[in-house]
Design a protein around this motif. Structure first.
Motif, PDB file in Angstrom:
ATOM      1  N   ALA C 270      40.555  47.944  29.208  1.00  0.00           N
ATOM      2  CA  ALA C 270      40.773  46.436  29.231  1.00  0.00           C
ATOM      3  C   ALA C 270      41.788  45.786  30.290  1.00  0.00           C
ATOM      4  CB  ALA C 270      40.998  45.899  27.541  1.00  0.00           C
ATOM      5  N   VAL C 271      42.890  46.469  30.215  1.00  0.00           N
ATOM      6  CA  VAL C 271      43.933  45.978  31.049  1.00  0.00           C
ATOM      7  C   VAL C 271      43.520  46.172  32.583  1.00  0.00           C
ATOM      8  CG1 VAL C 271      46.144  46.566  32.057  1.00  0.00           C
ATOM      9  CG2 VAL C 271      45.886  46.654  29.500  1.00  0.00           C
ATOM     10  N   GLN C 272      42.932  47.267  32.758  1.00  0.00           N
ATOM     11  CA  GLN C 272      42.282  47.422  34.261  1.00  0.00           C
ATOM     12  C   GLN C 272      41.229  46.514  34.412  1.00  0.00           C
ATOM     13  OE1 GLN C 272      41.962  51.831  33.457  1.00  0.00           O
ATOM     14  NE2 GLN C 272      42.729  52.108  35.635  1.00  0.00           N
ATOM     15  N   ALA C 273      40.433  46.244  33.614  1.00  0.00           N
ATOM     16  CA  ALA C 273      39.216  45.212  33.666  1.00  0.00           C
ATOM     17  C   ALA C 273      39.777  43.949  34.129  1.00  0.00           C
ATOM     18  CB  ALA C 273      38.270  45.302  32.602  1.00  0.00           C
ATOM     19  N   ALA C 274      41.136  43.554  33.440  1.00  0.00           N
ATOM     20  CA  ALA C 274      41.506  42.234  33.620  1.00  0.00           C
ATOM     21  C   ALA C 274      41.933  42.291  35.012  1.00  0.00           C
ATOM     22  CB  ALA C 274      42.408  42.033  32.325  1.00  0.00           C
ATOM     23  N   GLY C 275      42.280  43.325  35.499  1.00  0.00           N
ATOM     24  CA  GLY C 275      42.815  43.384  37.060  1.00  0.00           C
ATOM     25  C   GLY C 275      44.384  43.644  36.883  1.00  0.00           C
ATOM     26  N   TYR C 276      44.826  44.015  35.846  1.00  0.00           N
ATOM     27  CA  TYR C 276      46.391  44.475  35.873  1.00  0.00           C
ATOM     28  C   TYR C 276      46.641  45.943  36.062  1.00  0.00           C
ATOM     29  CZ  TYR C 276      46.645  39.744  33.692  1.00  0.00           C
ATOM     30  OH  TYR C 276      46.408  38.630  33.726  1.00  0.00           O
ATOM     31  N   ASP C 277      47.714  46.041  36.485  1.00  0.00           N
ATOM     32  CA  ASP C 277      48.082  47.772  37.072  1.00  0.00           C
ATOM     33  C   ASP C 277      49.249  48.013  35.871  1.00  0.00           C
ATOM     34  OD1 ASP C 277      48.182  49.469  38.758  1.00  0.00           O
ATOM     35  OD2 ASP C 277      49.225  48.490  40.408  1.00  0.00           O
ATOM     36  N   ASN C 293      54.096  36.976  32.831  1.00  0.00           N
ATOM     37  CA  ASN C 293      54.823  36.747  31.599  1.00  0.00           C
ATOM     38  C   ASN C 293      54.277  35.752  30.991  1.00  0.00           C
ATOM     39  OD1 ASN C 293      56.863  38.529  32.633  1.00  0.00           O
ATOM     40  ND2 ASN C 293      58.085  37.009  33.857  1.00  0.00           N
ATOM     41  N   THR C 294      53.281  34.880  31.509  1.00  0.00           N
ATOM     42  CA  THR C 294      52.572  34.162  30.854  1.00  0.00           C
ATOM     43  C   THR C 294      51.705  34.392  29.897  1.00  0.00           C
ATOM     44  OG1 THR C 294      51.058  33.899  32.814  1.00  0.00           O
ATOM     45  CG2 THR C 294      52.632  32.267  32.538  1.00  0.00           C
ATOM     46  N   VAL C 295      51.049  35.887  30.097  1.00  0.00           N
ATOM     47  CA  VAL C 295      50.343  36.503  29.196  1.00  0.00           C
ATOM     48  C   VAL C 295      50.983  37.061  28.087  1.00  0.00           C
ATOM     49  CG1 VAL C 295      48.614  38.378  29.041  1.00  0.00           C
ATOM     50  CG2 VAL C 295      48.605  37.026  31.041  1.00  0.00           C
ATOM     51  N   LEU C 296      52.169  37.623  28.597  1.00  0.00           N
ATOM     52  CA  LEU C 296      53.221  38.257  27.411  1.00  0.00           C
ATOM     53  C   LEU C 296      53.484  37.174  26.543  1.00  0.00           C
ATOM     54  CD1 LEU C 296      55.219  40.681  29.499  1.00  0.00           C
ATOM     55  CD2 LEU C 296      53.551  41.141  27.596  1.00  0.00           C
ATOM     56  N   LYS C 339      41.964  39.283  26.831  1.00  0.00           N
ATOM     57  CA  LYS C 339      40.793  38.793  27.572  1.00  0.00           C
ATOM     58  C   LYS C 339      40.780  36.958  27.831  1.00  0.00           C
ATOM     59  CE  LYS C 339      37.243  42.118  27.272  1.00  0.00           C
ATOM     60  NZ  LYS C 339      36.143  42.258  26.189  1.00  0.00           N
ATOM     61  N   LYS C 340      41.126  36.597  26.775  1.00  0.00           N
ATOM     62  CA  LYS C 340      41.103  35.177  26.424  1.00  0.00           C
ATOM     63  C   LYS C 340      42.319  34.227  27.304  1.00  0.00           C
ATOM     64  CE  LYS C 340      42.291  32.269  22.787  1.00  0.00           C
ATOM     65  NZ  LYS C 340      42.743  32.315  21.417  1.00  0.00           N
ATOM     66  N   LYS C 341      43.235  35.215  27.264  1.00  0.00           N
ATOM     67  CA  LYS C 341      44.412  34.521  27.943  1.00  0.00           C
ATOM     68  C   LYS C 341      44.045  34.639  29.648  1.00  0.00           C
ATOM     69  CE  LYS C 341      48.242  32.871  28.806  1.00  0.00           C
ATOM     70  NZ  LYS C 341      48.621  31.396  28.448  1.00  0.00           N
ATOM     71  N   VAL C 342      43.527  35.639  30.008  1.00  0.00           N
ATOM     72  CA  VAL C 342      43.100  35.872  31.570  1.00  0.00           C
ATOM     73  C   VAL C 342      42.185  34.892  31.889  1.00  0.00           C
ATOM     74  CG1 VAL C 342      41.952  37.412  32.849  1.00  0.00           C
ATOM     75  CG2 VAL C 342      43.694  38.380  31.261  1.00  0.00           C
ATOM     76  N   THR C 343      41.184  34.739  31.051  1.00  0.00           N
ATOM     77  CA  THR C 343      39.973  33.652  31.636  1.00  0.00           C
ATOM     78  C   THR C 343      40.379  32.195  31.420  1.00  0.00           C
ATOM     79  OG1 THR C 343      39.116  33.853  29.278  1.00  0.00           O
ATOM     80  CG2 THR C 343      37.869  35.281  30.986  1.00  0.00           C
ATOM     81  N   GLU C 344      41.598  31.928  30.765  1.00  0.00           N
ATOM     82  CA  GLU C 344      41.923  30.746  30.800  1.00  0.00           C
ATOM     83  C   GLU C 344      42.190  29.996  32.039  1.00  0.00           C
ATOM     84  OE1 GLU C 344      44.713  30.690  26.767  1.00  0.00           O
ATOM     85  OE2 GLU C 344      45.711  30.338  28.470  1.00  0.00           O
TER      86      GLU C 344
END
Lengths: 344, 344, 344, 344
Positions: C270-277, C293-296, C339-344
């Motif tokens: 999921a992390v990778q799918a969201a584009g994070y390393d 940090n905003t996601v965190l 996911k929710k946070k990412v798609t915001e």
């Protein structure tokens, strides 16, 4: 071949040997309760203008560091030292054998500890899953021949006090430090700035012997028990006591250190005159000139000294050590060889 | 007041001090790799007719015992000593500070260990809920001045071998033991009988110094690491090496021990002539006459020595110690006082 | 709030608790000599196809490391660990309290030791003025969730053998390592590659317990003495023995580890799918995604986990730990929030 | 065969196992910071009417003694214990491995320490050539099943205070002691009388666990560092915390101890009725009847228990231990066998 390898190649200053002979058949108490040890301790207190310090005579640096530090710390407490600190590298784990971790702090080429480096160690040790940094170990001169200024030591002292850290100074080469042109400390400053320190005799004209000075009252209790337990209490304690009496009754201790420094300075000036650089500024009886390997191979045929580290393909930093016993003729010969090689 | 309190009241034999002066300005390697230490080790091997032992020079008895025993044992292994053994009583827990229990075995008034006493310790330690007895510590002379006969030592040695125990002999006063009229051992017997032992210099004419002899090959590895770690490796190792060279190049070591014993014998004979008894047979440089308190109070006004133990209401056993440095005039004066008091 | 802070937040797998109840009133020998401990040891030997290893059950990782390492080393010998090694950082100096220095070797972000790094430590410790590196400590998974490949471990093993170094593997999270997709080792490979290792129970479904496996014959002797001495021998040894019996009688140990890894993998994807390393590749039950940090700040409101290190002004690497007990619903909820946070 | 060998043959009281199951999947903080440990500590403080003590949960007696004593003492300080004291005999040198000597004081057959015996140890340790006695170790019940009266403990306490000695009480069997008919102490008395003590769980119904209570403020600092360092801090600290919560939330701890004592009393009465004597008065869950060897050989065929010591040619003192788990049927069967043999 003449040796500039270290400052413990010869025996002791003749005044010391003569004093041993003079007092030889006097019957004295054992275990450091002889008149010479008692007098030497009183004399040192006077020289420091401090009647409250506790003074003990031990036989060498590793023993002194081990006995003192293991006496001062609780089992979970650690010492903080420069990466190059003697207790970290060259004492075969003597501190660890008494149960304490030595935490390393970054330091420059000169081996000096900074507040920032200590703070970084504190930051990395926040809780009970890690050891608790409790004692800061510095050496003056450092293992690389640098000296602390009074201002630097005052800042370290204030930092340690405010962070409930003991400040401990290894003075194996304190003579050379105090006699350095870079120094503005006096012996009498030390009890106000550190919790404990030792005055090195072995590397400044004694057969053996270090004078541990405990300044912090809380660290004084029962220290003789610790000495005995660590094998640091000589039956003939007179041997170390008398030597410190001789070293400090006039100005011998400082004179010997000055001689060592002057000899090193003479070499340093020649090195600079020849256009060579140093690994760190040459301010004490240990200097680290950077010399071309071609020059070195020749010098090594006439003199004993250590190659310290490769600087680049053509040059090596070497360590030259002078001492109370260094003969000026040998220094002159060294300089001569250096010049000759340079002008070739 | 003349002192018979111990055998370390004076400095060192003059031959030693003179040798220090003669060799003083020779540049030597540090840390026991100087020519004197190397020569002294070779010399001792020759004196023992044994090329295989490993020899190291340390500064005192507690340090030697601590460094050797902690090197030889694994963490759960214990030393077995007489109740009166030096490591049990008078070293401020130096063995324990390295992690090892000292198990005590019963011994007689003379401080000698017996096979029966060791066997009792073994019997009481059958399993892993208790420490494992692994090293037997004896001293010769014992702390109460007794000496082991060759036959006794052979029996202890055979017992230890068959029970996988190391046999370690503390020779702080080995000189006096070997020079005793009760002794039939030679220095060269020891490497065949014990796993390690040390030859005491401090109490037989040296400023300081003990020569540890490791006989069992399995115990030799890396011992210099252990010395350094325990603070037992002098920068100027020449100091101890040279002293042993002087003590053994002629017969000085044995001559000094003989002198000490002869002085003690002279006193013993006078004590016997005066009709007094001893706590244990007087055979070495420590004797324990039992004297009336009335006699004692007078002797104490002229001489320093220790009261050892109350024997009954009227009599006390005292300890008189002679040494390489004991002056015959002082012995004569002591005898005179004793006689005078008796004939009153 | 659901916690991904560690893998010891819950009790134990129910099969373990049930086995405790079933066997509760059976009278057994104490101190690890009960039938469950004996059976568990035999079972583990079978699983390793190795009848010669010695197996002991202890209560936790620090205790196991301390007891084993202090049993294996002589006083001057040191352990070599990665800077991030558990014994170096997170055991409050437990190794040092037994007298041994922990030498640190450089390691990458993943906490894995390399031959080059060990060689550098050896090169820096040439003589008796320094401790002697003797045991190499590695952990699998490492403290940062990486796993050693079979080839890497074989190379380390060969290097250690040829340099007379013991190789010791801390298997606090060995279950997760062996169940990792990056792993090609089997449990039965380990006795051929290391001198000793332990199989972690505490972090893989047990109430407490680690199974130490001593492979090198020379290190087996008297280990139960050491356990007792270090307080590591439970009166009711059945408690640890029984748990390992349950964990290994079927495949429970590996099933639990797989569950933990699968849960971590789900989050990783999921992390990778969201584009994070990631700080290091996610291969075990500890993963270190680098999140804005905003996601965190949002995730922290719903879940417990540790911020590991600041990567830059806007991003932080965090540590997420899954375990045998991790609920898939919680993992799904975490992914949902992410996911929710990412798609915001 | 039914066993009266010890009080740790079975698992744990069912209330404890049930509580483990009930709380099993609750996510908790690690390392003793879980709610159960915190609640258990508060509960114990209430039971002692003392808000100031510090309470820590450890896993076993040896570990607790080692961690506490090594935390309290400086390197040269020693513990004083009865010759039969657990730390002296049965902990494989755990105290010594932390560097401290255990000095032994004479004690009677019952294993109780007296002021006179402690005073004799103090008298024998006057100066820095010997360790410094600093902590007095007692156990209640003693290793031989005796209990201290309130008056005895008050006198020991006053003596220790006036001699600057810490008083430490090993409560491995404190439950049985407090439940003894010979006891007039209450749990709440202890913090006023000793500097630290522990409440034994392992031998009174827990799977494992001892609650260390530090009463003296000066000994509280940083104790969690020491626990971690000695391997005594469980990742799942909930395991010990929860057990003490269950043992003390009602009266379970005392009920279990009473059961053990009542079972022992029943046997004792039968022994007395049969005309046999005891090595020491039977007052707790360990009793030491002196039985004819003829009787013993028969009993040994049906029951497991230890022969303690030969009393004379025909009689042997044995140790019988009852516990929270002892079945009354087994006790009845034992009594029956005894009676049968006697009336033969």
């Amino acid at each position: 071949m003449y040796s500039f390898k270290n400052d413990y190649s010869e025996g002791a200053h003749l005044q010391i040997l003569n004093a041993l002979i003079e007092t030889n058949m006097v019957q004295e108490e054992g275990y450091g309760e002889d008149q010479y040890s008692l007098q030497a301790a009183e004399l040192l207190k006077k020289k420091m203008n401090n009647a409250h310090v506790a003074i003990h005579f031990l036989t060498g640096g590793t023993q002194t560091n081990m006995t003192a530090i293991s006496s001062f710390l609780r089992p979970h407490e650690a010492a903080v030292a420069a990466v190059s600190g003697h207790i970290n590298v060259h004492e075969t784990g003597a501190i660890e054998t008494t149960g304490h971790k030595v935490l390393t702090a970054d330091c420059g080429k000169d081996g000096k500890l900074t507040i920032a480096a200590i703070q970084a160690v504190l930051d990395a040790h926040p809780d009970e899953h890690m050891v608790k940094p409790k004692l800061v170990y510095i050496s003056d001169t450092t293992e690389i021949g640098a000296v602390y200024t009074k201002s630097e030591l005052e800042q370290l002292s204030a930092f340690c006090k405010s962070h409930h850290l003991y400040l401990y100074l290894d003075g194996a080469r304190l003579g050379s430090a105090l006699a350095s042109s870079a120094n503005d400390l006096e012996l009498s400053d030390l009890p106000n700035l550190v919790d404990a320190f030792y005055i090195g005799g072995t590397k400044n004209g004694a057969l053996l012997g270090e004078a541990l000075v405990i300044c912090n009252d809380a660290l004084k209790e029962d220290f003789r028990f610790l000495m005995k337990q660590k094998g640091a209490m000589l039956a003939k304690g007179r041997l170390t006591g008398l030597q410190f009496l001789v070293l400090f009754r006039d100005n011998l201790f400082f004179d010997l250190a000055s001689h060592a420094n002057v000899m090193a300075e003479k070499i340093s000036e020649a090195v600079q005159a020849a256009g060579y650089d140093f690994l760190t500024p040459p301010v004490s009886n240990q200097i680290f000139p950077i010399l071309p390997n071609t020059v070195l191979s020749e010098l090594h045929q006439q003199f004993n000294f250590f190659d310290w580290e490769k600087v680049d393909e053509h040059r090596t930093a070497v360590r030259l050590v002078t001492s109370w016993a260094t003969k000026e003729e040998a220094v002159d010969a060294f300089i001569e060889s250096l010049k000759k090689k340079v002008t070739e």
